[in-house]
Design an enzyme around this catalytic site. Structure first.
Site, mmCIF file in Angstrom:
data_model
loop_
_atom_site.group_PDB
_atom_site.id
_atom_site.type_symbol
_atom_site.label_atom_id
_atom_site.label_comp_id
_atom_site.label_asym_id
_atom_site.label_seq_id
_atom_site.Cartn_x
_atom_site.Cartn_y
_atom_site.Cartn_z
ATOM 1 N N CYS A 252 -3.410 6.273 7.351
ATOM 2 C CA CYS A 252 -2.204 6.836 8.177
ATOM 3 C C CYS A 252 -2.545 6.662 9.459
ATOM 4 O O CYS A 252 -1.484 6.721 10.275
ATOM 5 C CB CYS A 252 -2.628 8.408 7.723
ATOM 6 S SG CYS A 252 -2.933 9.133 6.007
ATOM 7 N N ASP A 253 -3.730 6.507 9.992
ATOM 8 C CA ASP A 253 -3.857 6.583 11.587
ATOM 9 C C ASP A 253 -4.309 5.388 12.280
ATOM 10 O O ASP A 253 -4.282 5.523 13.523
ATOM 11 C CB ASP A 253 -4.670 7.838 11.643
ATOM 12 C CG ASP A 253 -4.150 9.143 11.467
ATOM 13 O OD1 ASP A 253 -3.002 9.246 11.390
ATOM 14 O OD2 ASP A 253 -4.894 9.974 11.038
ATOM 15 N N CYS B 192 -8.135 9.763 7.773
ATOM 16 C CA CYS B 192 -7.146 8.636 6.802
ATOM 17 C C CYS B 192 -6.830 7.623 7.568
ATOM 18 O O CYS B 192 -6.138 7.430 8.501
ATOM 19 C CB CYS B 192 -5.976 9.258 6.243
ATOM 20 S SG CYS B 192 -4.873 8.405 5.444
#
Ligand SMILES: Cc1cc2nc3c(=O)[nH]c(=O)nc-3n(C[C@H](O)[C@H](O)[C@H](O)COP(=O)(O)OP(=O)(O)OC[C@H]3O[C@@H](n4cnc5c(N)ncnc54)[C@H](O)[C@@H]3O)c2cc1C
Length: 333
Positions: free
Chosen positions: A139-140, A136
């Site tokens: 997300c990261d 992701c």
């Protein structure tokens, strides 16, 4: 011994969507039952730091999901460690069978079974998951400021991820086994114009390499599929973007899905084509795939289930609307 449970709201799945639906449904006195499946807590239980859940600057994924589970239990939702293996949505009440042999008879059903990122299947990929290997980018990406990363894949998600990552990282190397991308032309034009992105065609990942305690990714072993030539590149992170698979095998043919198996819902709603069956979270969302969006849809599904029940009981439509407003006001207290 096999047992039959009756509920006004059966919630299938226990990720952010399922637990949020449970919290709202329990507070609306629907006495929900949550069947949690093989991964209580859902996808976030396999990640480390989550830094985009509002109210938590940084929290471990499993800790966040423990908190959601505890809150769902606190509001009165019944949490069951079992798996739904068969559903009958042909008439109300709906009847669902579990792996353990139990039967759930439900006035409404909220499907919140999520999706799973597809992985390359390398042992090293699983070993470094959350330690430099991610599924992701949104997300990261922030964990890789000014670092060098690889994106694996050739579809829209891979190209979008690569472009998104360039806002954070020093360099993105795209690794694709073919010599063309499946992504939309406009996205590809943006990708090829971006000086931070290098594309390696005809290339596959053989191994992700790392070291240290805690472990971290330090490199990647690549192979040219035409010549067999192997190469080791030092890198800091690997984003696997080869697609997602919604967990809908139990529901295919029972509720309309798109060709990839994502459950279809009405616009601006979690209602499926079957009155009384709702779907929330990644199981119906191929675009955002975030914990907070899944939770938001869980909230919507519970409110819509409550409205549906009110409208299909002896309550008048007006009373249904009143109860919905009470619930909303309660939620903001
Ligand atoms: C490694 C990783 C890191 C991530 N990091 C972030 C992040 O930092 N921030 C963010 O916002 N998002 C992140 N995401 C995405 C986020 O985890 C998902 O968007 C979110 O979990 C979706 O929630 P959901 O409730 O729809 O489904 P899921 O979390 O997928 O939960 C699905 C649930 O359904 C259950 N289930 C499945 N089939 C059945 C069945 N037949 N019967 C009963 N239960 C069943 C499972 O056991 C599970 O409990 C990450 C995802 C991954 C994989």
């Amino acid at each position: 011994m096999a047992t039959t449970f009756k509920t006004k709201a059966l919630i299938i799945g226990a990720g952010p969507a399922g637990y949020t639906a449970a919290i709202y449904a329990a507070r609306a006195n629907l006495e929900p039952i949550v069947v949690q499946g093989l991964q209580p807590g859902g996808q976030l239980t396999i990640t480390s730091d989550v830094e985009n859940w509002p109210g938590e600057t940084s929290i471990l994924g499993p800790d966040l999901m423990d908190k959601m589970q505890a809150q769902a239990a606190h509001t009165g939702a019944k949490l069951v460690y079992d798996l739904i293996s068969e559903v009958d949505f042909s008439k109300r009440p709906f009847v669902c069978q579990s792996d353990a042999g139990d039967t759930y008879v439900a006035d409404t059903v909220i499907i919140a079974t999520g999706a799973q990122a597809k992985w390359l299947g390398l042992p090293s990929e699983q070993a470094f998951l959350g330690q430099g290997v991610s599924g992701c980018a949104v997300c990261d990406a922030a964990f890789f400021k000014n670092k060098d990363v690889v994106v694996v894949g050739g579809g829209n998600t891979a190209v979008e991820d690569a472009l998104y990552l360039t806002r954070h990282v020093r360099k993105v190397t795209m690794v694709h086994r073919r010599d063309t991308f499946r992504a939309e032309k406009v996205m590809q034009d943006r990708l090829f114009a971006n000086p931070k992105i290098e594309v390696l065609w005809h290339t596959v990942v053989d191994e992700i390499v790392g070291d240290g305690v805690p472990s971290r990714v330090t490199g990647i072993k690549l192979r040219d599929v035409r010549t067999g030539a192997a190469e080791h590149r030092p890198i800091d992170g690997v984003f696997v973007a080869i697609g997602h698979a919604p967990a809908t095998s139990v529901f295919v043919g029972k509720v309309p899905t798109d060709p990839d198996g994502y459950i279809l819902t009405k616009p601006d709603s979690t209602a499926t084509a079957i009155p009384g069956v709702f779907a929330a979270g990644d199981v119906k969302d191929r675009i955002y795939r975030q914990a907070v969006t899944a939770a938001g849809m869980g909230c919507m599904a519970a409110l819509e289930a409550e409205k549906f029940l009110a409208e299909h009981s002896h309550d008048s439509g007006e009373r249904a609307e009143e109860r919905r407003e009470e619930q909303m006001i309660g939620a903001w207290d």
